[in-house]
Design a protein around this motif. Structure first.
Motif, PDB file in Angstrom:
ATOM      1  N   THR A 168       0.944  -1.138  -0.107  1.00  0.00           N
ATOM      2  CA  THR A 168      -0.079   0.075  -0.021  1.00  0.00           C
ATOM      3  C   THR A 168       0.801   1.365  -0.065  1.00  0.00           C
ATOM      4  O   THR A 168       0.458   2.255   0.681  1.00  0.00           O
ATOM      5  CB  THR A 168      -0.862   0.239   1.286  1.00  0.00           C
ATOM      6  N   HIS A 169       2.212   1.012  -0.595  1.00  0.00           N
ATOM      7  CA  HIS A 169       2.953   2.223  -0.803  1.00  0.00           C
ATOM      8  C   HIS A 169       3.327   3.229   0.623  1.00  0.00           C
ATOM      9  O   HIS A 169       3.104   4.069   0.843  1.00  0.00           O
ATOM     10  CB  HIS A 169       2.492   3.422  -1.857  1.00  0.00           C
ATOM     11  N   GLU A 170       3.893   2.365   1.565  1.00  0.00           N
ATOM     12  CA  GLU A 170       3.852   2.546   2.730  1.00  0.00           C
ATOM     13  C   GLU A 170       5.163   3.567   2.958  1.00  0.00           C
ATOM     14  O   GLU A 170       5.083   4.628   3.563  1.00  0.00           O
ATOM     15  CB  GLU A 170       4.575   1.456   3.804  1.00  0.00           C
ATOM     16  N   CYS A 171       5.810   3.765   1.880  1.00  0.00           N
ATOM     17  CA  CYS A 171       7.262   4.389   1.846  1.00  0.00           C
ATOM     18  C   CYS A 171       6.877   5.876   1.652  1.00  0.00           C
ATOM     19  O   CYS A 171       7.392   6.912   2.214  1.00  0.00           O
ATOM     20  CB  CYS A 171       8.184   3.824   0.744  1.00  0.00           C
ATOM     21  N   GLN A 172       5.683   6.100   0.814  1.00  0.00           N
ATOM     22  CA  GLN A 172       5.101   7.326   0.608  1.00  0.00           C
ATOM     23  C   GLN A 172       4.343   7.860   1.529  1.00  0.00           C
ATOM     24  O   GLN A 172       4.277   8.937   2.115  1.00  0.00           O
ATOM     25  CB  GLN A 172       4.694   7.409  -0.774  1.00  0.00           C
ATOM     26  N   ARG A 173       3.353   7.005   2.131  1.00  0.00           N
ATOM     27  CA  ARG A 173       2.386   7.481   3.000  1.00  0.00           C
ATOM     28  C   ARG A 173       2.880   7.760   4.246  1.00  0.00           C
ATOM     29  O   ARG A 173       2.416   8.714   5.028  1.00  0.00           O
ATOM     30  CB  ARG A 173       1.334   6.224   3.125  1.00  0.00           C
ATOM     31  N   PHE A 174       4.031   7.186   4.884  1.00  0.00           N
ATOM     32  CA  PHE A 174       4.651   7.473   6.256  1.00  0.00           C
ATOM     33  C   PHE A 174       5.774   8.448   6.211  1.00  0.00           C
ATOM     34  O   PHE A 174       6.237   8.677   7.228  1.00  0.00           O
ATOM     35  CB  PHE A 174       4.964   6.137   6.840  1.00  0.00           C
ATOM     36  N   SER A 218      15.124  13.551   4.707  1.00  0.00           N
ATOM     37  CA  SER A 218      15.254  14.042   6.004  1.00  0.00           C
ATOM     38  C   SER A 218      16.066  12.760   6.812  1.00  0.00           C
ATOM     39  O   SER A 218      16.601  13.282   7.980  1.00  0.00           O
ATOM     40  CB  SER A 218      14.340  14.545   6.826  1.00  0.00           C
ATOM     41  N   GLY A 219      16.154  11.861   6.593  1.00  0.00           N
ATOM     42  CA  GLY A 219      16.858  10.807   7.043  1.00  0.00           C
ATOM     43  C   GLY A 219      16.295  10.046   8.212  1.00  0.00           C
ATOM     44  O   GLY A 219      17.056   9.234   8.817  1.00  0.00           O
ATOM     45  N   GLU A 220      15.309  10.283   8.395  1.00  0.00           N
ATOM     46  CA  GLU A 220      14.284   9.316   9.587  1.00  0.00           C
ATOM     47  C   GLU A 220      14.253   8.012   9.445  1.00  0.00           C
ATOM     48  O   GLU A 220      14.172   7.174  10.241  1.00  0.00           O
ATOM     49  CB  GLU A 220      12.817  10.304   9.896  1.00  0.00           C
ATOM     50  N   ALA A 221      14.372   7.391   7.918  1.00  0.00           N
ATOM     51  CA  ALA A 221      14.364   6.203   7.626  1.00  0.00           C
ATOM     52  C   ALA A 221      13.068   5.478   8.157  1.00  0.00           C
ATOM     53  O   ALA A 221      13.157   4.075   8.149  1.00  0.00           O
ATOM     54  CB  ALA A 221      15.521   5.539   8.159  1.00  0.00           C
ATOM     55  N   ILE A 222      12.067   6.311   8.167  1.00  0.00           N
ATOM     56  CA  ILE A 222      10.685   5.441   8.409  1.00  0.00           C
ATOM     57  C   ILE A 222      10.154   4.706   7.572  1.00  0.00           C
ATOM     58  O   ILE A 222       9.724   3.624   7.449  1.00  0.00           O
ATOM     59  CB  ILE A 222       9.484   6.652   8.829  1.00  0.00           C
ATOM     60  N   ARG A 247       4.230  14.289   3.830  1.00  0.00           N
ATOM     61  CA  ARG A 247       3.203  14.597   4.643  1.00  0.00           C
ATOM     62  C   ARG A 247       3.188  16.369   4.640  1.00  0.00           C
ATOM     63  O   ARG A 247       2.213  16.890   5.071  1.00  0.00           O
ATOM     64  CB  ARG A 247       3.179  13.843   6.185  1.00  0.00           C
ATOM     65  N   THR A 248       4.560  16.833   4.657  1.00  0.00           N
ATOM     66  CA  THR A 248       4.517  18.324   4.884  1.00  0.00           C
ATOM     67  C   THR A 248       4.334  18.904   3.256  1.00  0.00           C
ATOM     68  O   THR A 248       4.563  20.119   3.345  1.00  0.00           O
ATOM     69  CB  THR A 248       5.784  18.675   5.533  1.00  0.00           C
ATOM     70  N   GLY A 249       4.120  18.176   2.470  1.00  0.00           N
ATOM     71  CA  GLY A 249       4.063  18.444   0.946  1.00  0.00           C
ATOM     72  C   GLY A 249       4.870  18.466  -0.022  1.00  0.00           C
ATOM     73  O   GLY A 249       4.780  18.656  -1.210  1.00  0.00           O
ATOM     74  N   ASP A 250       6.204  18.077   0.517  1.00  0.00           N
ATOM     75  CA  ASP A 250       7.442  17.843  -0.436  1.00  0.00           C
ATOM     76  C   ASP A 250       7.178  16.488  -1.204  1.00  0.00           C
ATOM     77  O   ASP A 250       6.788  15.510  -0.702  1.00  0.00           O
ATOM     78  CB  ASP A 250       8.737  17.822   0.486  1.00  0.00           C
ATOM     79  N   GLU A 251       7.667  16.369  -2.441  1.00  0.00           N
ATOM     80  CA  GLU A 251       7.541  15.286  -3.334  1.00  0.00           C
ATOM     81  C   GLU A 251       8.953  14.511  -3.130  1.00  0.00           C
ATOM     82  O   GLU A 251       9.633  14.509  -3.731  1.00  0.00           O
ATOM     83  CB  GLU A 251       7.485  15.504  -4.755  1.00  0.00           C
TER      84      GLU A 251
END
Length: 606
Positions: free
Chosen positions: A17-23, A52-56, A28-32
């Motif tokens: 479900t495209h978790e890489c993009q959703r999370f 930003s390197g959070e690696a979520i 979420r702040t609007g950046d692509e």
């Protein structure tokens, strides 16, 4: 500097479900930051400059195909090649020296073959500029002032003749132009140096001289491929894993042949996972380290002994770089292993004999104790696999009887990992392991001692049919150890594995056997691995392809000494790491050990 890697071959956007993009916080702040430029059913692109390197995304990806790595900014100027956006990145390159053998050492997937292809002129380095690759003039300017500048100038001018023995040789018989040709025709047409006359005997090619390429075994094909490279006249020679499929005797023959090229003043580069052979042939080594499949960094060159010891230690002092948390030592048992102290017998078997149409194997009887790890050494075609298959119950001896029960009278349970592993299982790795070991694979001990040691945790949801040769080998080792058994039989468990994976597999086998007081027989072609893994030996001798004799189970020292004496080779131990090292032919130490009859080391740390 931040690197974002997406394994596009294993990414399955249709099944997630495209978790890489959703999370992703930046999305979420609007950046692509994570985009799907080719549609939601194609792998994503991660914009490194926005990450930003959070690696979520790394943690949320159900198939573990994303890696986010932070590296020092100063490495950016050392970028030599990148395969694609969000693809593997290589920093620096090894520097070959004329008249010397440069060994390349490191795990699979950190750029050794990429570096070889660049130096051989097969791959033009793009300096990390994927979308607008530089021309040769730009590349040469980037290396201005380094030893690689004149090298690349000669590559561009075509004044260097590179000779490459590729890593993958199994596809050679599939090439129509050469499959039907006998090796004599192939090698004679390649012999532009006049070296074939001597190599024919040195590489033991007489018995297969008139055999077509398509009928060669893996070991025979390897010897032919190495010979075909050596007999061509060139300026620089590259050997990518030249000892795969070869037994110990053949590895030393290949090592001597490669070493002779340097004696002739040729420049030689060798990629090799058998540290004993790499140590034997090399004058200098470059270490490759990094994150497999993500990035690789090439160290500065070091003397062979120093470089190999730094690799085992996991630390490069001149770069102040620790690339592994633990060091590897051959001086004694790891503290995580139980010491082998059991004298309780597991099985006994008497003399056995197996006869085929053109081969006969005789096995001398033995007693085997609980917790014992028995290494099996011998040349190819001598009956090692036949012996293991008799113990496994796949073959019945013509004389004598393979053990069916333990000495206490219980039915003997066998777990067998064959030499050749089928990949036709219809399911993922988790299902494969569960079918072998049931709920055993969920235990904390198995997860820690086997799954994590073999680095399989991120592959559990991947199909068996998608695994590479090395991944399939590690999966088969784990499946073998997962089964409830009294005896574990592992035929060539180090095939297709790099040195770190070989050592990790050995620790997993040894720990599982000794902690549970079971028994293991392990067929191995590497002296270093046999030394690291085994406490006892079965040694095979005879005439390969005609007759073989398996010794009774002996001590490690006795077995190794007998085996090395048969080959006429002596080994010593490195004083720092305790690892086995081949003595140079005719050296003072070689002569002393042969005179004393002590072919297997002079002692610990000598």
């Amino acid at each position: 500097m931040r690197i974002a890697i997406v394994d596009k071959h294993r990414c399955r956007p249709k099944d997630c479900t495209h978790e890489c993009q959703r999370f992703c916080p930046r999305v979420r702040t609007g950046d692509e930051t994570v985009i799907f430029p080719d549609g939601l059913d194609k792998p994503p692109v991660i914009v490194e400059s926005l990450c930003s390197g959070e690696a979520i995304c790394v943690k949320k990806c159900p198939y573990h195909v994303i890696s986010i790595v932070n590296l020092p900014e100063e490495l950016e100027s050392d970028t030599s090649h990148r395969y694609s956006i969000n693809g593997f990145k290589l920093f620096r390159l090894p520097i070959p020296k004329e008249g010397m053998v440069l060994g390349l050492i490191g795990p699979n997937g950190v750029g050794k073959t990429t570096a070889v292809r660049i130096l051989a002129g097969e791959l033009q380095p793009n300096l990390g500029q994927v979308e607008s690759p530089p021309d040769w003039e730009t590349i040469i300017r980037a290396y201005r002032g380094s030893e690689l500048q004149p090298f690349f100038e000669k590559i561009m001018a075509g004044s260097i003749i590179p000779i490459l023995k590729p890593q993958n040789i199994t596809d050679l018989p599939k090439i129509k132009d050469i499959a039907e040709r006998p090796i004599s025709d192939l090698l004679e047409s390649s012999d532009s140096s006049g070296r074939l006359k001597d190599l024919r005997g040195d590489m033991s090619l007489d018995e297969i001289w008139d055999r077509p390429i398509k009928f060669l075994s893996g070991g025979e094909l390897q010897r032919v491929a190495v010979t075909a490279a050596i007999v061509r006249e060139g300026d620089i020679y590259f050997f990518d894993e030249p000892t795969a499929y070869l037994d110990v005797r053949e590895r030393l023959r290949v090592g001597r042949a490669i070493r002779h090229l340097a004696d002739l003043g040729k420049t030689v580069v060798v990629v090799e996972h058998d540290l004993s052979i790499l140590d034997y042939v090399s004058d200098n080594v470059c270490l490759f380290y990094g994150n497999p499949g993500v990035y690789g960094i090439v160290s500065h060159p070091h003397g062979t002994r120093v470089g190999v010891n730094q690799f085992l230690d996991g630390f490069i002092p001149d770069e102040n770089m620790r690339f592994r948390d633990t060091s590897i030592s051959f001086k004694g048992m790891s503290t995580e292993d139980l010491e082998f102290t059991s004298t309780e017998t597991m099985i006994e078997y008497g003399n056995m004999r197996k006869e085929f149409e053109d081969f006969t194997l005789d096995v001398k009887g033995s007693r085997v104790s609980k917790g014992q790890v028995i290494g099996i050494l011998g040349p190819n075609g001598i009956g090692k696999t036949t012996f293991v298959r008799m113990l496994a119950g796949e073959l019945e001896p013509d004389q004598g009887e393979a053990p069916k029960k333990t000495v206490t009278g219980l039915d003997l349970k066998i777990s067998y990992k064959p030499q050749y592993i089928p990949n036709d299982f219809d399911g993922n790795l988790r299902m494969y392991l569960r079918e072998a070991g049931g709920n055993t694979i969920d235990s904390a001990d198995f997860q820690t001692g086997v799954i994590k040691k073999l680095e399989l945790e991120n592959l559990l949801d991947h199909s068996i049919q998608e695994l590479s040769g090395g991944e399939l080998q590690r999966a088969a080792i784990a499946a073998c150890l997962a089964r409830e058994a009294d005896i574990y039989l592992l035929d060539e468990p180090s095939a297709f594995l790099d040195i770190e994976q070989r050592l990790a597999s050995s620790r997993a086998i040894r720990r599982q056997v000794r902690n549970n007081l079971k028994t293991a027989f392990v067929v191995e072609h590497s002296i270093l691995m046999a030394d690291y893994l085994s406490d006892s030996m079965v040694v095979f001798n005879g005439v390969p392809g005609k007759s073989g004799v398996a010794s009774s189970v002996t001590t490690l020292r006795t077995g190794m000494n007998n085996f090395l004496k048969e080959m006429g080779v002596t080994f010593r131990r490195d004083p720092q790491t305790g690892r086995p090292r081949v003595n140079k032919d005719g050296s003072q130490l070689d002569s002393q050990q042969k005179a004393s009859g002590d072919y297997y080391y002079v002692g610990k740390g000598s």
